[in-house]
Design a protein around this motif. Structure first.
Motif, PDB file in Angstrom:
ATOM      1  N   ALA A  38       0.820  -1.209   0.000  1.00 29.62           N
ATOM      2  CA  ALA A  38       0.000   0.000   0.000  1.00 29.62           C
ATOM      3  C   ALA A  38       0.853   1.259   0.000  1.00 29.62           C
ATOM      4  O   ALA A  38       0.465   2.287  -0.559  1.00 29.62           O
ATOM      5  N   ALA A  39       2.002   1.195   0.641  1.00 30.39           N
ATOM      6  CA  ALA A  39       2.872   2.369   0.741  1.00 30.39           C
ATOM      7  C   ALA A  39       3.622   2.647  -0.559  1.00 30.39           C
ATOM      8  O   ALA A  39       3.888   3.812  -0.881  1.00 30.39           O
ATOM      9  N   LEU A  40       3.942   1.606  -1.316  1.00 30.00           N
ATOM     10  CA  LEU A  40       4.858   1.784  -2.444  1.00 30.00           C
ATOM     11  C   LEU A  40       4.250   1.638  -3.823  1.00 30.00           C
ATOM     12  O   LEU A  40       4.743   2.235  -4.782  1.00 30.00           O
ATOM     13  N   PHE A  41       3.196   0.846  -3.979  1.00 23.36           N
ATOM     14  CA  PHE A  41       2.737   0.505  -5.321  1.00 23.36           C
ATOM     15  C   PHE A  41       1.502   1.292  -5.733  1.00 23.36           C
ATOM     16  O   PHE A  41       0.557   1.471  -4.963  1.00 23.36           O
ATOM     17  N   SER A  43      -1.292   1.605  -9.267  1.00 22.32           N
ATOM     18  CA  SER A  43      -1.930   0.637 -10.148  1.00 22.32           C
ATOM     19  C   SER A  43      -0.967   0.127 -11.223  1.00 22.32           C
ATOM     20  O   SER A  43      -0.911  -1.063 -11.494  1.00 22.32           O
ATOM     21  N   HIS A  44      -0.213   1.018 -11.820  1.00 21.86           N
ATOM     22  CA  HIS A  44       0.744   0.627 -12.852  1.00 21.86           C
ATOM     23  C   HIS A  44       2.085   1.316 -12.623  1.00 21.86           C
ATOM     24  O   HIS A  44       2.671   1.884 -13.546  1.00 21.86           O
ATOM     25  N   GLY A  45       2.551   1.279 -11.408  1.00 19.33           N
ATOM     26  CA  GLY A  45       3.826   1.919 -11.128  1.00 19.33           C
ATOM     27  C   GLY A  45       4.172   1.836  -9.655  1.00 19.33           C
ATOM     28  O   GLY A  45       3.573   1.071  -8.895  1.00 19.33           O
ATOM     29  N   ILE A  46       5.147   2.636  -9.287  1.00 17.60           N
ATOM     30  CA  ILE A  46       5.628   2.627  -7.914  1.00 17.60           C
ATOM     31  C   ILE A  46       5.803   4.067  -7.444  1.00 17.60           C
ATOM     32  O   ILE A  46       6.098   4.965  -8.248  1.00 17.60           O
ATOM     33  N   ARG A  47       5.573   4.284  -6.184  1.00 22.29           N
ATOM     34  CA  ARG A  47       5.754   5.625  -5.612  1.00 22.29           C
ATOM     35  C   ARG A  47       7.238   5.816  -5.286  1.00 22.29           C
ATOM     36  O   ARG A  47       7.733   5.291  -4.291  1.00 22.29           O
ATOM     37  N   GLU A  48       7.905   6.578  -6.116  1.00 23.11           N
ATOM     38  CA  GLU A  48       9.337   6.788  -5.904  1.00 23.11           C
ATOM     39  C   GLU A  48       9.616   7.755  -4.763  1.00 23.11           C
ATOM     40  O   GLU A  48      10.754   7.868  -4.304  1.00 23.11           O
ATOM     41  N   ASP A  49       8.575   8.453  -4.296  1.00 24.03           N
ATOM     42  CA  ASP A  49       8.747   9.403  -3.204  1.00 24.03           C
ATOM     43  C   ASP A  49       8.308   8.813  -1.863  1.00 24.03           C
ATOM     44  O   ASP A  49       8.019   9.546  -0.916  1.00 24.03           O
ATOM     45  N   PRO A  74       3.694  -6.453  -5.803  1.00 23.87           N
ATOM     46  CA  PRO A  74       2.882  -6.100  -4.637  1.00 23.87           C
ATOM     47  C   PRO A  74       2.265  -7.279  -3.902  1.00 23.87           C
ATOM     48  O   PRO A  74       1.555  -7.067  -2.925  1.00 23.87           O
ATOM     49  N   ASP A  75       2.517  -8.515  -4.336  1.00 22.06           N
ATOM     50  CA  ASP A  75       1.916  -9.639  -3.619  1.00 22.06           C
ATOM     51  C   ASP A  75       2.683  -9.929  -2.326  1.00 22.06           C
ATOM     52  O   ASP A  75       3.893  -9.687  -2.220  1.00 22.06           O
TER      53      ASP A  75
END
Length: 200
Positions: A38-41, A43-49, A74-75
């Motif tokens: 939940a913190a990083l992913f 729908s089609h990418g990753i939170r780089e921040d 994300p699994d």
């Protein structure tokens, strides 16, 4: 930068846990891995921040950095495998200095106090708790560190530590929700500039 510190009270601190029984045989590591997702992913990418730090039984901290994370999905099983690799590398950690076990994943032999001291410098520490101030009544912090617990309540010692370390205590709603859901709600609050319709 957005950071999440998640306290795992029963999570393993050694790599000898089953990947096929994360909820029962691995101290609710399933929930902690869902928090990472939940913190990083997106729908089609990753939170780089974004970064997330799992504090395991106040003994060691496994950290994930969205800007440098590789070979992750994300699994729960994949993320638990990265936690296991990190714990396998923990013996190489000296003092509180982290060791990188795979790209974007580090482990350090430090508990909640030392982890907060490291990540909270010049940032707003937000203690997520059901007895806090309502989230919509607070201004979104620019550089937050959200601190939350797993399926267990914070201990008395942890509450005392957070009373000193936290700049705010915030509630996400009238009903308690799972830690991974709380992570998603906090992100959404920041993504929408405090639920401002003009931010869409």
């Amino acid at each position: 930068m957005r950071q999440f510190v998640v306290v795992g009270h029963e999570a393993p601190t050694t790599p000898d846990f089953p990947l096929d029984d994360l909820a029962g045989g691995a101290g609710r590591l399933d929930l902690l891995c869902r928090c990472v997702g939940a913190a990083l992913f997106l729908s089609h990418g990753i939170r780089e921040d974004a970064r997330v730090h799992l504090v395991l039984q106040d003994e060691c901290t496994v950290s994930f950095d969205g800007a440098t994370l590789r070979n992750a999905r994300p699994d729960e099983r994949t993320l638990a495998g990265l936690v296991r690799s990190a714990l396998d590398a923990a013996e190489d950690a000296v003092g509180h200095r982290p060791v990188e076990s795979s790209p974007g994943v580090t482990v350090a032999t430090r508990g909640l106090d030392a982890t907060l001291a490291d990540v909270a410098r010049r940032r707003t520490v937000v203690h997520l708790h059901e007895d806090g101030d309502p989230l919509p009544a607070t201004d979104p912090p620019a550089d937050p560190v959200f601190v939350l617990s797993d399926h267990r309540d914070f201990t008395a010692d942890e509450m005392a530590l957070l009373d000193d370390a936290a700049d705010r205590r915030v509630s996400l709603g009238p009903r308690p929700i799972h830690a991974d859901h709380a992570t998603a709600v906090a992100h959404n609050y920041l993504d929408t500039a405090g639920y401002d319709p003009d931010s869409y």
